[in-house]
Design a protein around this motif. Structure first.
Motif, PDB file in Angstrom:
ATOM      1  N   MET A 146       0.839  -1.196   0.000  1.00  0.00           N
ATOM      2  CA  MET A 146       0.000   0.000   0.000  1.00  0.00           C
ATOM      3  C   MET A 146       0.882   1.257   0.000  1.00  0.00           C
ATOM      4  O   MET A 146       0.507   2.286  -0.477  1.00  0.00           O
ATOM      5  CB  MET A 146      -0.861   0.003   1.254  1.00  0.00           C
ATOM      6  CG  MET A 146      -2.354   0.074   0.984  1.00  0.00           C
ATOM      7  SD  MET A 146      -2.929  -1.250  -0.075  1.00  0.00           S
ATOM      8  CE  MET A 146      -2.905  -2.569   1.120  1.00  0.00           C
ATOM      9  N   ASN A 147       2.072   1.122   0.576  1.00  0.00           N
ATOM     10  CA  ASN A 147       2.933   2.288   0.711  1.00  0.00           C
ATOM     11  C   ASN A 147       3.766   2.491  -0.540  1.00  0.00           C
ATOM     12  O   ASN A 147       4.751   1.798  -0.758  1.00  0.00           O
ATOM     13  CB  ASN A 147       3.825   2.104   1.930  1.00  0.00           C
ATOM     14  CG  ASN A 147       4.724   3.295   2.133  1.00  0.00           C
ATOM     15  OD1 ASN A 147       4.577   4.318   1.459  1.00  0.00           O
ATOM     16  ND2 ASN A 147       5.642   3.162   3.047  1.00  0.00           N
ATOM     17  N   ARG A 157       5.338   5.273  -1.271  1.00  0.00           N
ATOM     18  CA  ARG A 157       6.304   6.351  -1.126  1.00  0.00           C
ATOM     19  C   ARG A 157       7.701   5.867  -1.424  1.00  0.00           C
ATOM     20  O   ARG A 157       8.158   4.877  -0.873  1.00  0.00           O
ATOM     21  CB  ARG A 157       6.282   6.862   0.315  1.00  0.00           C
ATOM     22  CG  ARG A 157       5.049   7.661   0.621  1.00  0.00           C
ATOM     23  CD  ARG A 157       4.847   7.673   2.111  1.00  0.00           C
ATOM     24  NE  ARG A 157       3.438   7.781   2.373  1.00  0.00           N
ATOM     25  CZ  ARG A 157       2.875   8.857   2.905  1.00  0.00           C
ATOM     26  NH1 ARG A 157       3.590   9.886   3.224  1.00  0.00           N
ATOM     27  NH2 ARG A 157       1.593   8.885   3.125  1.00  0.00           N
ATOM     28  N   ASN A 198      -5.063  15.440   1.385  1.00  0.00           N
ATOM     29  CA  ASN A 198      -4.335  14.196   1.609  1.00  0.00           C
ATOM     30  C   ASN A 198      -3.346  13.922   0.475  1.00  0.00           C
ATOM     31  O   ASN A 198      -2.184  13.578   0.705  1.00  0.00           O
ATOM     32  CB  ASN A 198      -5.334  13.044   1.723  1.00  0.00           C
ATOM     33  CG  ASN A 198      -4.752  11.831   2.404  1.00  0.00           C
ATOM     34  OD1 ASN A 198      -4.951  11.631   3.597  1.00  0.00           O
ATOM     35  ND2 ASN A 198      -3.998  11.030   1.674  1.00  0.00           N
ATOM     36  N   ASN A 248      -0.455  16.263   0.556  1.00  0.00           N
ATOM     37  CA  ASN A 248       0.432  15.872   1.644  1.00  0.00           C
ATOM     38  C   ASN A 248       1.362  14.742   1.216  1.00  0.00           C
ATOM     39  O   ASN A 248       2.576  14.808   1.421  1.00  0.00           O
ATOM     40  CB  ASN A 248      -0.412  15.451   2.856  1.00  0.00           C
ATOM     41  CG  ASN A 248       0.395  15.394   4.137  1.00  0.00           C
ATOM     42  OD1 ASN A 248       0.686  14.328   4.657  1.00  0.00           O
ATOM     43  ND2 ASN A 248       0.803  16.545   4.647  1.00  0.00           N
ATOM     44  N   MET A 282       5.383  15.127   0.934  1.00  0.00           N
ATOM     45  CA  MET A 282       6.210  14.348   1.861  1.00  0.00           C
ATOM     46  C   MET A 282       7.141  13.404   1.091  1.00  0.00           C
ATOM     47  O   MET A 282       8.266  13.163   1.514  1.00  0.00           O
ATOM     48  CB  MET A 282       5.314  13.552   2.818  1.00  0.00           C
ATOM     49  CG  MET A 282       4.382  14.395   3.667  1.00  0.00           C
ATOM     50  SD  MET A 282       5.186  15.389   4.958  1.00  0.00           S
ATOM     51  CE  MET A 282       4.750  14.488   6.425  1.00  0.00           C
ATOM     52  N   TYR A 302     -14.012   5.978   0.662  1.00  0.00           N
ATOM     53  CA  TYR A 302     -13.415   4.781   0.071  1.00  0.00           C
ATOM     54  C   TYR A 302     -14.413   3.825  -0.566  1.00  0.00           C
ATOM     55  O   TYR A 302     -14.030   2.968  -1.347  1.00  0.00           O
ATOM     56  CB  TYR A 302     -12.637   3.991   1.135  1.00  0.00           C
ATOM     57  CG  TYR A 302     -11.551   4.780   1.796  1.00  0.00           C
ATOM     58  CD1 TYR A 302     -10.287   4.860   1.214  1.00  0.00           C
ATOM     59  CD2 TYR A 302     -11.767   5.457   2.992  1.00  0.00           C
ATOM     60  CE1 TYR A 302      -9.267   5.586   1.812  1.00  0.00           C
ATOM     61  CE2 TYR A 302     -10.756   6.185   3.604  1.00  0.00           C
ATOM     62  CZ  TYR A 302      -9.509   6.240   3.004  1.00  0.00           C
ATOM     63  OH  TYR A 302      -8.513   6.961   3.586  1.00  0.00           O
TER      64      TYR A 302
END
Lengths: 332, 332
Positions: free
Chosen positions: B1-2, B4, B84, B87, B91, B282
């Motif tokens: 899911m991440n 980044r 969101n 952000n 980030m 969602y």
């Protein structure tokens, strides 16, 4: 000016004990570590005359007027409203708000915590999930919903009273056989008290009740409720006439499922959720609900964070909730 | 899911190459350094996949790595999602985000703009309403939805194409008499193109259509639609069989009103909104809708803000939208 120079800090304890910061944090917060480690840490604490409260949680002399807010996201309606209310409360006091969305990722929670420290913000307000989160006592911290130790103020709704209120309302609404439904983490957090409060309310009113609890930490999902609902509900069949769901999201999903099974809501079964979610953030409540006082939670977090009087930092503040009628219960 | 990933920074290159930041800077800017150093730096750049342009110029030399984001709120689902996504985009590039919620207050918009300047942030991303907003050219600025001048990049959905797509979809869905409904400000902004796009789509397909447009700047409210709906819809009566609403919020309100008037949606009348709002952020779409590419909007804003090549700052970027089916249209 700086009187803190000679005061032992958490990292001094870690160095003295020859352990990690995380281990010191666990010992201080009463979490289990090996006996040997516990002794090392406690010896170091004694030797350095380390006091959590001597240090923690006072604003520094040189302010940045910046507070970091760590939240899972701003997409879920509750978190979006919470971010907004925290923003208003901080800006009104001329504080700036750094937003950090974590997507509930444990590692990101820790990274943002560390980042906030490095950036010398004046304080941190966090709603986190990582059970091993390491919180420096170099900086004021307020936690929402999850207690992180007696020296860190935790702000939440009065979840126990909310659960109780849900049972009472269903009783007033004429329900006889109640059901509590929940899916969530097994972690120790304030919202888990909704169940206990509900149970208490049922017992107080002599009501029959059943609990159906799934754990997402154990890999269960909302879909796992479906066979349960199919077993207990159908056309002209309802083993329960009142359901309290742990949040509005679950309540709405359950109502959808019940309709698919031919059950009429609120005629046959009445449903109450928790949160106070409104359609599009401003319109009607998505269901009958126990409303969280989000503005008050935000105000309290900011007040506690900026509080300089240490004796005024209570470990847990529970703020009053209220019931609001939506279209999933009959008019009272 | 991440998803980044870490973006390499100049100092990462310096560390990897074992040289000073100054040396990296010289190599990047084509200034002479020893051959050996040049090789080290270029190897590190390659290894870390470092891109100067992901970085910034137009940006000041002394960075704060902080960007101010000015939004009306994070309560409305579109703004909550936008905050969101901004952000996450910031980030990921190791930028911090200062959130400023204005509640659409013109004065607060200007105050936060001035505050951001005083705080020496590296840039500002704003979604504002004040028609007289004063923007300093001392700082990179990207605006969302409202053009503020040719020298300030504006990012928006392709609202015109979205309106057109709504007309086409209603046509494909078999609708013959279309209605466009809108309430909003008279101010010049990108979402106003939804009307023009819709009109264009109707003309292209030879469809009958009518426009019902209210202006909240002129003091009209959503309730003022009610007499109009009562005039045109009722049990066994529908002057229009397809409605395009300027956003999902209005679409949901219109559907509610139609149901009260005994009109069946989507059987008698089909309704399409705009935004791509999902229940609880969602779940299902709240209605059939033209979906705004919020993640792409956020990425584009951040890319443009941090863009170093000034000739790459287009005045207006319109990003593609798509249609998603909800329960207010019949299956295609």
């Amino acid at each position: 000016m700086n009187k803190r120079k000679n005061v032992a800090r958490m990292k001094d304890v870690a160095i003295e004990a020859g352990v990690s910061l995380g281990t010191v944090s666990k010992v201080i917060n009463g979490k289990p570590v090996g006996e040997e480690y516990e002794k090392k840490v406690n010896d170091a604490i004694k030797k350095l005359d380390y006091h959590v409260n001597s240090y923690a949680q006072g604003l520094k002399a040189s302010r940045t007027y910046t507070v970091a807010v760590i939240l899972p996201n701003t997409i879920h309606p509750f978190f979006g409203r919470l971010a907004n209310c925290l923003n208003v409360s901080l800006m009104q006091r001329h504080y700036r708000m750094l937003l950090c969305c974590t997507d509930q990722n444990y590692q990101l929670e820790q990274e943002y915590m560390d980042m906030a420290l490095q950036n010398k913000v004046d304080g941190i307000i966090g709603l986190t999930y990582n059970p091993d989160l390491i919180i420096s006592d170099d900086i004021p911290y307020v936690t929402i919903d999850r207690p992180l130790g007696a020296h860190i103020p935790c702000v939440a709704s009065d979840n126990f009273a909310g659960g109780q209120l849900a049972a009472e309302k269903l009783h007033e609404l004429g329900c006889k056989k109640l059901l509590f439904m929940r899916i969530g983490s097994d972690l120790n957090n304030e919202p888990n008290k909704r169940r206990a409060g509900f149970e208490n309310g049922c017992i107080a009113h002599g009501l029959d009740y059943e609990m159906k609890i799934l754990s997402d930490t154990a890999g269960e999902s909302i879909d796992d409720f479906i066979p349960y609902l199919e077993k207990h509900f159908g056309k002209d069949k309802a083993d329960f006439d009142g359901i309290f769901c742990v949040n509005d999201l679950l309540a709405c999903i359950v109502v959808e499922q019940l309709k698919k099974l031919g059950v009429k809501v609120p005629e046959d079964v009445q449903v109450i959720g928790f949160d106070g979610t409104r359609n599009f953030g401003y319109l009607d409540y998505t269901c009958s609900t126990i409303v969280q006082p989000v503005e008050d939670i935000a105000e309290m977090c900011v007040e506690l964070l900026l509080q300089t009087n240490m004796s005024m930092k209570p470990p847990l503040v529970c703020l009053p909730v209220k019931y609001e009628e939506g279209d999933t219960t009959r008019p009272l």
